[in-house]
Motif scaffolding. Structure first.
Motif, PDB file in Angstrom:
ATOM      1  N   LEU A  72       0.818  -1.210   0.000  1.00  0.00           N
ATOM      2  CA  LEU A  72       0.000   0.000   0.000  1.00  0.00           C
ATOM      3  C   LEU A  72       0.852   1.260   0.000  1.00  0.00           C
ATOM      4  O   LEU A  72       0.348   2.349  -0.275  1.00  0.00           O
ATOM      5  N   GLN A  73       2.133   1.121   0.309  1.00  0.00           N
ATOM      6  CA  GLN A  73       3.043   2.266   0.317  1.00  0.00           C
ATOM      7  C   GLN A  73       3.989   2.150  -0.876  1.00  0.00           C
ATOM      8  O   GLN A  73       4.777   1.199  -0.965  1.00  0.00           O
ATOM      9  N   GLU A  74       3.901   3.115  -1.781  1.00  0.00           N
ATOM     10  CA  GLU A  74       4.664   3.052  -3.027  1.00  0.00           C
ATOM     11  C   GLU A  74       6.159   2.908  -2.784  1.00  0.00           C
ATOM     12  O   GLU A  74       6.875   2.275  -3.565  1.00  0.00           O
ATOM     13  N   GLU A  75       6.644   3.507  -1.704  1.00  0.00           N
ATOM     14  CA  GLU A  75       8.087   3.461  -1.419  1.00  0.00           C
ATOM     15  C   GLU A  75       8.578   2.046  -1.140  1.00  0.00           C
ATOM     16  O   GLU A  75       9.774   1.765  -1.225  1.00  0.00           O
ATOM     17  N   ALA A  76       7.668   1.136  -0.812  1.00  0.00           N
ATOM     18  CA  ALA A  76       8.063  -0.248  -0.523  1.00  0.00           C
ATOM     19  C   ALA A  76       8.685  -0.919  -1.744  1.00  0.00           C
ATOM     20  O   ALA A  76       9.602  -1.735  -1.617  1.00  0.00           O
ATOM     21  N   PHE A  77       8.206  -0.552  -2.934  1.00  0.00           N
ATOM     22  CA  PHE A  77       8.738  -1.166  -4.154  1.00  0.00           C
ATOM     23  C   PHE A  77      10.213  -0.801  -4.334  1.00  0.00           C
ATOM     24  O   PHE A  77      11.049  -1.667  -4.626  1.00  0.00           O
ATOM     25  N   GLU A  78      10.531   0.467  -4.160  1.00  0.00           N
ATOM     26  CA  GLU A  78      11.921   0.905  -4.299  1.00  0.00           C
ATOM     27  C   GLU A  78      12.781   0.356  -3.166  1.00  0.00           C
ATOM     28  O   GLU A  78      13.951   0.017  -3.382  1.00  0.00           O
ATOM     29  N   LEU A  79      12.214   0.250  -1.965  1.00  0.00           N
ATOM     30  CA  LEU A  79      12.975  -0.305  -0.844  1.00  0.00           C
ATOM     31  C   LEU A  79      13.403  -1.740  -1.147  1.00  0.00           C
ATOM     32  O   LEU A  79      14.562  -2.118  -0.913  1.00  0.00           O
ATOM     33  N   MET A  80      12.507  -2.537  -1.676  1.00  0.00           N
ATOM     34  CA  MET A  80      12.858  -3.920  -2.019  1.00  0.00           C
ATOM     35  C   MET A  80      13.957  -3.960  -3.076  1.00  0.00           C
ATOM     36  O   MET A  80      14.891  -4.772  -2.990  1.00  0.00           O
ATOM     37  N   SER A  81      13.852  -3.104  -4.073  1.00  0.00           N
ATOM     38  CA  SER A  81      14.877  -3.067  -5.124  1.00  0.00           C
ATOM     39  C   SER A  81      16.225  -2.640  -4.577  1.00  0.00           C
ATOM     40  O   SER A  81      17.267  -3.228  -4.928  1.00  0.00           O
ATOM     41  N   GLN A  82      16.224  -1.630  -3.716  1.00  0.00           N
ATOM     42  CA  GLN A  82      17.478  -1.153  -3.130  1.00  0.00           C
ATOM     43  C   GLN A  82      18.131  -2.237  -2.272  1.00  0.00           C
ATOM     44  O   GLN A  82      19.362  -2.393  -2.280  1.00  0.00           O
ATOM     45  N   LEU A  83      17.327  -2.982  -1.537  1.00  0.00           N
ATOM     46  CA  LEU A  83      17.865  -4.063  -0.715  1.00  0.00           C
ATOM     47  C   LEU A  83      18.434  -5.182  -1.592  1.00  0.00           C
ATOM     48  O   LEU A  83      19.501  -5.730  -1.299  1.00  0.00           O
ATOM     49  N   ALA A  84      17.744  -5.489  -2.670  1.00  0.00           N
ATOM     50  CA  ALA A  84      18.255  -6.504  -3.595  1.00  0.00           C
ATOM     51  C   ALA A  84      19.551  -6.035  -4.253  1.00  0.00           C
ATOM     52  O   ALA A  84      20.486  -6.821  -4.452  1.00  0.00           O
ATOM     53  N   ASP A  85      19.627  -4.746  -4.577  1.00  0.00           N
ATOM     54  CA  ASP A  85      20.853  -4.185  -5.155  1.00  0.00           C
ATOM     55  C   ASP A  85      22.044  -4.387  -4.221  1.00  0.00           C
ATOM     56  O   ASP A  85      23.186  -4.496  -4.689  1.00  0.00           O
ATOM     57  N   ARG A  86      21.776  -4.395  -2.933  1.00  0.00           N
ATOM     58  CA  ARG A  86      22.837  -4.536  -1.925  1.00  0.00           C
ATOM     59  C   ARG A  86      23.079  -5.993  -1.538  1.00  0.00           C
ATOM     60  O   ARG A  86      23.715  -6.273  -0.527  1.00  0.00           O
ATOM     61  N   GLY A  87      22.560  -6.899  -2.332  1.00  0.00           N
ATOM     62  CA  GLY A  87      22.861  -8.307  -2.146  1.00  0.00           C
ATOM     63  C   GLY A  87      21.975  -9.043  -1.158  1.00  0.00           C
ATOM     64  O   GLY A  87      22.251 -10.201  -0.832  1.00  0.00           O
ATOM     65  N   LYS A  88      20.904  -8.398  -0.689  1.00  0.00           N
ATOM     66  CA  LYS A  88      20.013  -9.055   0.255  1.00  0.00           C
ATOM     67  C   LYS A  88      19.040  -9.981  -0.473  1.00  0.00           C
ATOM     68  O   LYS A  88      18.607  -9.706  -1.596  1.00  0.00           O
TER      69      LYS A  88
END
Length: 234
Positions: free
Chosen positions: A97-113
């Motif tokens: 429901l929070q649009e920022e969650a999509f970018e948060l997941m991508s940023q975490l994946a970018d960092r190897g999580k």
């Protein structure tokens, strides 16, 4: 995000009404043992976002409907990374429901999580980063939210994603079996069956599952056996 909520249910999204862009309304961030899914037993950082568009009668986190604090995107990302844990899950409430969650997941994946998303199955998942493992509910009749299931989401899931049914009665189980067979879910995804903690005994679900001949996975909510089922932050 536009949702088809009935007018009498619009208030469910009220906590997000004045949320500034670039911030997230966060209920809690903590590290514990993953209690569900095929990742059960692994240390995991949980990012629980506030607000949910559904009201399952057996919900075990109603405190996440409204309680939370605004944090900047950068603060949330930093808090998660400080745990130095390979596995991270976004949950809720309903995190999408929070649009920022999509970018948060991508940023975490970018960092190897390794990123997990636990979602209700009532919100579109088509914009979720393909590197994220989606653990999606399909709501059974006794949840009171069966009509909210967004079956179109099935077309956007990957074979590595997981579908979860939470079962509160024999009726729920029979609906689950019918739904699995109708959509061939056991051939397409990892399927998880769990009980509502105080409604169905685990041994009952075992018996039903074996009789059904389905080859799907039963799971227990591990954290509810380690800690008090009502304890938060675990």
């Amino acid at each position: 995000m536009q949702l088809n909520l009935a007018p009498e249910h619009q208030h469910r999204l009220a906590p997000l009404a004045n949320k500034p862009a670039g911030q997230l309304l966060i209920h809690e961030i903590y590290r514990s043992i993953q209690g569900e899914s095929t990742y059960a037993g692994l240390p995991c950082v949980f990012v629980r976002l506030t607000t949910c568009n559904v009201r399952c009668v057996w919900c075990d986190t109603p405190h996440a409907f409204k309680e939370g604090a605004l944090l900047s995107f950068e603060d949330v990302l930093q808090k998660v990374l400080e745990y130095n844990c390979p596995l991270v899950e976004l949950t809720g409430g309903e995190p999408l429901l929070q649009e920022e969650a999509f970018e948060l997941m991508s940023q975490l994946a970018d960092r190897g999580k390794k990123v997990l998303l636990e979602t209700s199955g009532t919100v579109p998942v088509d914009q979720v980063d393909r590197r994220v493992c989606i653990i999606m509910d399909l709501k059974c009749p006794d949840s009171g939210e069966c009509d909210s299931n967004l079956f179109a989401n099935l077309d956007h899931l990957k074979p590595t994603d997981e579908i979860k049914f939470v079962i509160a009665s024999r009726r729920d189980f029979e609906w689950t079996v019918e739904t699995i067979r109708k959509h061939q879910l056991d051939r397409r995804f990892e399927v998880l069956l769990s009980v509502v903690h105080d409604k169905v005994k685990p041994v009952q679900l075992v018996d039903w599952l074996l009789d059904s001949q389905l080859q799907v996975r039963m799971q227990l909510q591990m954290h509810k056996y380690i800690w008090d089922p009502k304890q938060r932050g675990v």
